[in-house]
Enzyme design. Structure first.
Site, PDB file in Angstrom:
ATOM      1  N   LYS A 110       0.843  -1.193   0.000  1.00  0.00           N
ATOM      2  CA  LYS A 110       0.000   0.000   0.000  1.00  0.00           C
ATOM      3  C   LYS A 110       0.884   1.251   0.000  1.00  0.00           C
ATOM      4  O   LYS A 110       0.635   2.206  -0.740  1.00  0.00           O
ATOM      5  CB  LYS A 110      -0.922  -0.019   1.223  1.00  0.00           C
ATOM      6  CG  LYS A 110      -2.146   0.828   1.033  1.00  0.00           C
ATOM      7  CD  LYS A 110      -3.288   0.397   1.925  1.00  0.00           C
ATOM      8  CE  LYS A 110      -4.532   1.197   1.548  1.00  0.00           C
ATOM      9  NZ  LYS A 110      -5.696   0.821   2.326  1.00  0.00           N
ATOM     10  N   LYS A 189      -5.617 -15.750 -11.100  1.00  0.00           N
ATOM     11  CA  LYS A 189      -6.064 -16.336  -9.831  1.00  0.00           C
ATOM     12  C   LYS A 189      -7.408 -15.721  -9.422  1.00  0.00           C
ATOM     13  O   LYS A 189      -7.570 -14.498  -9.484  1.00  0.00           O
ATOM     14  CB  LYS A 189      -5.011 -16.055  -8.753  1.00  0.00           C
ATOM     15  CG  LYS A 189      -5.345 -16.720  -7.441  1.00  0.00           C
ATOM     16  CD  LYS A 189      -4.420 -16.323  -6.317  1.00  0.00           C
ATOM     17  CE  LYS A 189      -4.969 -16.910  -5.031  1.00  0.00           C
ATOM     18  NZ  LYS A 189      -4.406 -16.402  -3.828  1.00  0.00           N
ATOM     19  N   LYS A 192     -11.330 -11.615  -5.089  1.00  0.00           N
ATOM     20  CA  LYS A 192     -12.235 -10.462  -5.026  1.00  0.00           C
ATOM     21  C   LYS A 192     -11.593  -9.240  -5.646  1.00  0.00           C
ATOM     22  O   LYS A 192     -12.240  -8.468  -6.333  1.00  0.00           O
ATOM     23  CB  LYS A 192     -12.522 -10.106  -3.560  1.00  0.00           C
ATOM     24  CG  LYS A 192     -13.559 -10.932  -2.903  1.00  0.00           C
ATOM     25  CD  LYS A 192     -13.841 -10.405  -1.513  1.00  0.00           C
ATOM     26  CE  LYS A 192     -12.683 -10.528  -0.553  1.00  0.00           C
ATOM     27  NZ  LYS A 192     -12.429 -11.874  -0.054  1.00  0.00           N
TER      28      LYS A 192
HETATM   29  P1  ADP Z   1      -9.547 -12.835  -2.019  1.00  0.00           P
HETATM   30  O1  ADP Z   1      -8.246 -13.008  -2.789  1.00  0.00           O
HETATM   31  O2  ADP Z   1     -10.737 -13.083  -2.887  1.00  0.00           O
HETATM   32  O3  ADP Z   1      -9.613 -11.518  -1.263  1.00  0.00           O
HETATM   33  P2  ADP Z   1      -8.981 -13.981   0.544  1.00  0.00           P
HETATM   34  O4  ADP Z   1      -7.596 -13.447   0.537  1.00  0.00           O
HETATM   35  O5  ADP Z   1      -9.988 -13.402   1.496  1.00  0.00           O
HETATM   36  O6  ADP Z   1      -9.580 -13.980  -0.947  1.00  0.00           O
HETATM   37  O7  ADP Z   1      -8.937 -15.573   0.728  1.00  0.00           O
HETATM   38  C1  ADP Z   1      -9.068 -16.285   1.910  1.00  0.00           C
HETATM   39  C2  ADP Z   1      -8.344 -17.596   1.707  1.00  0.00           C
HETATM   40  O8  ADP Z   1      -8.957 -18.312   0.588  1.00  0.00           O
HETATM   41  C3  ADP Z   1      -6.875 -17.374   1.268  1.00  0.00           C
HETATM   42  O9  ADP Z   1      -5.980 -17.339   2.344  1.00  0.00           O
HETATM   43  C4  ADP Z   1      -6.600 -18.573   0.401  1.00  0.00           C
HETATM   44  O10 ADP Z   1      -6.152 -19.658   1.207  1.00  0.00           O
HETATM   45  C5  ADP Z   1      -7.946 -18.940  -0.180  1.00  0.00           C
HETATM   46  N1  ADP Z   1      -8.045 -18.518  -1.597  1.00  0.00           N
HETATM   47  C6  ADP Z   1      -8.519 -17.339  -2.060  1.00  0.00           C
HETATM   48  N2  ADP Z   1      -8.503 -17.301  -3.409  1.00  0.00           N
HETATM   49  C7  ADP Z   1      -7.994 -18.489  -3.822  1.00  0.00           C
HETATM   50  C8  ADP Z   1      -7.739 -19.077  -5.108  1.00  0.00           C
HETATM   51  N3  ADP Z   1      -8.028 -18.435  -6.229  1.00  0.00           N
HETATM   52  N4  ADP Z   1      -7.215 -20.324  -5.142  1.00  0.00           N
HETATM   53  C9  ADP Z   1      -6.938 -21.006  -4.001  1.00  0.00           C
HETATM   54  N5  ADP Z   1      -7.165 -20.510  -2.772  1.00  0.00           N
HETATM   55  C10 ADP Z   1      -7.698 -19.266  -2.664  1.00  0.00           C
END
Ligand code: ADP
Ligand code: TRP
Length: 321
Positions: A110, A189, A192
């Site tokens: 950031k 990947k 969100k």
């Molecule tokens: P986002 O990237 O959508 O913000 P988070 O960081 O909140 O998702 O994800 C929570 C957990 O879900 C992560 O620590 C990871 O282990 C898992 N995760 C999120 N996106 C993926 C993905 N595309 N493939 C595998 N695991 C994922």
């Protein structure tokens, strides 16, 4: 052995969250003493609408239960229902070097982008260390992106133990299956932050629409394609049986099919896969009072342990009357 992990309610759960994390949490509840919590205090660093945060927190609990988290096996609770955590976070902060936090990715990224950062983002890893240490957690299942935070928790615990005497159990990260990198609708990947997600409990029709819009290459129908490198195939593989996957792979190698057919097949298998959790979710959502009760029971169990460890830490550093 005590397993603990937290998941932030910053949006509705998507396929990446499920296959990359939630499914594995649920499997672990059978083998170990598992504590899982909804990290709403961490989410407050990004979600600034009170109604949205409260709703996402409730939705996260309903989703986890619908997906098979069993509150009689695992302790399920909401982070803010254990105020001891925030108290321990302060104690830990008094001995946390600035440099340790300055090196943490979320804050560093950031800052590198020139964006303003709040103290909550800077001290985020200390709250996470308190989350972990307050339950004497041995094992913390997380995705690769969280390894640095577990190392920070270990560093903080180690230096506290060194200064005040043995107080905290040193936690270890258990890296969740790295092969489970679920691709999003654009092939990157799923996340969100990339706006390429397929949510677990989207309304079926809306989900089908999203699936039909998954990006694909423009190779002609008749041309054979390599399944292994195709994100549509990878998504299909998450849900398909071995036989279904093999016959889809054969179709790719043979050529002569359109991506539209694969998308339809994907929508069908995904719908079937989540049919039961979807039905369970509808039942659970109709009785929010039961969800609040489950979270309250979980918090009571978690607090019992939290009070014990906080007390140990307070005695160790001399903040007790
Ligand atoms: P986002 O990237 O959508 O913000 P988070 O960081 O909140 O998702 O994800 C929570 C957990 O879900 C992560 O620590 C990871 O282990 C898992 N995760 C999120 N996106 C993926 C993905 N595309 N493939 C595998 N695991 C994922
Ligand atoms: N920071 C974690 C994430 O974004 C969520 C989290 C908060 C957590 N506290 C935790 C994970 C303690 C494991 C242990 O995914």
């Amino acid at each position: 052995m005590r397993v603990l992990s937290g998941i932030q309610p910053t949006g509705r759960f998507h396929w990446g969250n499920y296959f990359g994390a939630i499914r594995q949490y649920i499997e672990l509840q059978h083998a170990e003493q598992a504590y899982y919590f909804i990290a709403n205090l961490h989410a407050l660093t990004t979600v600034r609408d009170p109604n949205v945060l409260a709703q996402l927190t409730l939705d996260a609990a309903i989703d986890l239960l619908a997906l098979g988290l069993d509150p009689d096996k695992a302790v399920l609770f909401c982070q803010s229902d254990v105020p001891e955590v925030s108290e321990l976070a302060w104690i830990l902060m008094t001995g946390t070097p600035m440099g340790l936090l300055e090196r943490c990715h979320a804050y560093k990224d950031k800052k590198a982008k020139g964006l303003p950062a709040h103290a909550g983002l800077f001290t985020y890893p200390v709250l996470m260390a308190a989350d972990i240490l307050i339950y004497d957690s041995d094992t913390v299942p997380v995705g690769e992106d969280q390894i640095q935070h577990i190392e920070v928790a270990r560093d903080i615990a180690q230096s506290f133990n060194h200064h005040f005497g043995e107080t905290f159990v040193l936690p270890k990260a258990k890296i969740l299956d790295a092969s489970a990198k679920v691709p999003g609708t654009d092939g990157e990947k799923m996340s969100k932050s990339y706006n390429n997600t397929l949510e677990l409990f989207d309304e079926a029709k809306a989900q089908r629409k999203k699936i039909m819009r998954i990006t694909t290459d423009s190779r002609p129908v008749e041309q054979p394609k390599a399944p292994e490198s195709d994100h549509l195939f990878l998504l299909y593989s998450l849900f398909a049986s071995d036989e279904e996957r093999e016959s889809m792979a054969a179709l790719y190698r043979r050529g002569g099919f359109g991506y539209g057919d694969v998308k339809k097949a994907l929508a069908d298998v995904a719908e079937k896969y989540f049919a039961e959790p979807r039905a369970r979710r509808a039942e659970l959502a109709a009785h929010p009072e039961r969800i609040h009760e489950i979270l309250a029971t979980g918090a009571e169990r978690a607090r019992r342990k939290a009070r014990e460890v906080l007390n140990r830490a307070q005695q160790a550093c001399g903040v007790c009357s």
